[in-house]
Design an enzyme around this catalytic site. Structure first.
Site, short mmCIF file in Angstrom:
data_model
loop_
_atom_site.label_atom_id
_atom_site.label_comp_id
_atom_site.label_asym_id
_atom_site.label_seq_id
_atom_site.Cartn_x
_atom_site.Cartn_y
_atom_site.Cartn_z
N GLY A 174 4.77 1.13 -0.35
CA GLY A 174 5.52 0.68 -1.53
C GLY A 174 5.41 -0.80 -1.83
O GLY A 174 4.45 -1.47 -1.43
N ASP B 268 -4.46 -3.70 -8.59
CA ASP B 268 -4.66 -4.17 -9.97
C ASP B 268 -3.96 -3.23 -10.95
O ASP B 268 -3.41 -3.67 -11.95
CB ASP B 268 -6.16 -4.22 -10.30
CG ASP B 268 -6.91 -5.05 -9.29
OD1 ASP B 268 -6.49 -6.18 -9.03
OD2 ASP B 268 -7.90 -4.54 -8.74
N GLY C 249 0.83 -1.21 0.00
CA GLY C 249 0.00 0.00 0.00
C GLY C 249 0.86 1.26 0.00
O GLY C 249 1.78 1.39 -0.81
N GLU C 250 0.59 2.16 0.95
CA GLU C 250 1.33 3.42 0.96
C GLU C 250 2.80 3.23 1.32
O GLU C 250 3.59 4.19 1.27
CB GLU C 250 0.67 4.42 1.92
CG GLU C 250 0.75 4.00 3.36
CD GLU C 250 0.35 5.12 4.33
OE1 GLU C 250 0.52 6.30 3.99
OE2 GLU C 250 -0.13 4.79 5.43
P1 AMP Z 1 -7.79 -3.95 -5.33
O1 AMP Z 1 -8.20 -2.68 -4.64
O2 AMP Z 1 -6.60 -3.77 -6.23
O3 AMP Z 1 -7.65 -5.09 -4.39
O4 AMP Z 1 -8.96 -4.37 -6.32
C1 AMP Z 1 -10.29 -3.96 -6.16
C2 AMP Z 1 -11.09 -4.52 -7.32
O5 AMP Z 1 -11.13 -5.95 -7.18
C3 AMP Z 1 -12.50 -4.03 -7.31
O6 AMP Z 1 -12.72 -3.29 -8.49
C4 AMP Z 1 -13.38 -5.29 -7.25
O7 AMP Z 1 -14.40 -5.30 -8.22
C5 AMP Z 1 -12.42 -6.42 -7.49
N1 AMP Z 1 -12.68 -7.55 -6.57
C6 AMP Z 1 -13.08 -7.49 -5.28
N2 AMP Z 1 -13.22 -8.73 -4.75
C7 AMP Z 1 -12.88 -9.60 -5.75
C8 AMP Z 1 -12.81 -11.01 -5.84
N3 AMP Z 1 -13.11 -11.81 -4.82
N4 AMP Z 1 -12.41 -11.55 -7.02
C9 AMP Z 1 -12.10 -10.76 -8.06
N5 AMP Z 1 -12.14 -9.43 -8.04
C10 AMP Z 1 -12.53 -8.83 -6.91
#
Ligand code: AMP
Length: 308
Positions: free
Chosen positions: A210, A238, A207-208
């Site tokens: 790094g 992501d 996260g913040e």
């Molecule tokens: P992150 O903040 O990088 O962890 O990703 C958040 C994104 O992951 C959101 O846009 C969600 O739609 C997606 N997400 C949340 N839970 C899941 C899951 N169990 N499987 C796949 N994608 C997910």
């Protein structure tokens, strides 16, 4: 330049942060990965599934960035995957309020024919059996397979997750998830244990604080850019993965040295993602802004110490 296959959720998200809350907006792991990777002008294709409730304009916004969406199945009578989360005041931790798999529950991914020979495969967050199915459809062994996952799948499909992890080269995972997957508190020990599961490269996102890149005894650390305000961290992980994969696809170089640059690109793109709700900031981001921030990153981490 290499072709890039991206699998992951294309979703509706509802987000609550100390700054406000949203109704259902565009989200999903593959969405954020695709938007980040689109900055590298590589041929990329998203493999995913949505319901008939998913607005065409959301699909158009991906297609307008030259992302191939022929592998996004639309189930007319189905409902799109929905996730809702609420961030704590520190913005580093969040609670998942709702995960509705909907159409994702019966998803059989189909990789478009012209992408089955892609050199780079980015297995974004979704069911590990679906991630494995995408790998099975590749006509030749990809040059690099990168996997991202989260605690939800460790809780609900751990055996499938272990099976697919065996077949990947790089895993990107956050610190808490690395601890959960290995049962180790030390991230160095956790990374070693993950090496033993299969991946030669382990990226632990903090996260913040790094990200760390481990490759056997080698470690590289990239800080996160200190920001005045983090508005919504959703999708930062992501976006990081999409930046990493996009840069590797563009350069075609899978050396540890080049992966360091990929980590910097991933961190730079993620630093934009958190500035607005959902995908908003990533949708308006220009290459000039990315370039300027990369320079800031360089200035932040460069020093000239003389070791005698
Ligand atoms: P992150 O903040 O990088 O962890 O990703 C958040 C994104 O992951 C959101 O846009 C969600 O739609 C997606 N997400 C949340 N839970 C899941 C899951 N169990 N499987 C796949 N994608 C997910």
């Amino acid at each position: 330049m290499s072709k890039l296959v991206i699998v992951g959720t294309v979703a509706f998200d509802a987000i609550e942060t100390p700054f406000g809350k949203t109704d259902k907006i565009l989200g999903g792991a593959a969405t954020f990965i695709g938007l980040a990777a689109s900055h590298f002008n590589v041929d990329s294709s998203i493999v995913s599934i949505v319901g008939g409730d998913f607005p065409q304009e959301y699909l158009d916004s991906l297609e307008n960035r030259n992302i191939d969406i022929s592998g996004v199945e639309i189930v007319k009578e189905g409902k799109t995957f929905f996730w809702s989360g609420k961030y704590h005041n520190d913005m580093n931790s969040r609670d998942t309020l709702i995960t509705e798999l909907n159409v994702l529950a019966d998803f059989n991914p189909v990789v478009p024919q012209e992408y089955r020979d892609a050199e780079i495969v980015m297995l974004g967050n979704l069911h590990p059996a679906v991630q494995q199915s995408v790998l099975n459809q590749m006509s030749a062994k990809p040059k690099l397979v990168i996997l991202d996952t989260m605690n939800f799948w460790m809780d609900s499909a751990l055996d499938d997750l272990h099976n697919v992890i065996k077949n990947v080269d790089v895993i990107t995972i956050n610190d808490e998830e690395a601890r959960q997957l290995t049962g180790e508190y030390s991230l160095v020990v956790a990374a070693n244990k993950i090496h033993e599961m299969g991946p030669k490269y382990v990226v632990i996102k903090k996260g913040e604080h790094g990200a760390l890149l481990f490759h056997n005894e080698n470690v590289f650390y990239a800080p996160a850019l200190p920001l005045k305000e983090v508005f919504d961290p959703t999708g930062a992980g992501d976006t990081f993965a999409g930046g990493f994969a996009g840069y590797i696809a563009k350069t075609g170089d899978i050396s540890f040295e080049n992966m360091k640059n990929a980590v910097i690109y991933g961190s730079t793109l993620a630093s934009f993602c958190v500035e607005k709700f959902g995908t908003e900031r990533m949708e308006s981001l220009t290459s000039q802004e990315v370039h300027k921030r990369l320079q800031q990153f360089k200035d932040l981490t460069q020093f000239d110490i003389k070791l005698t």
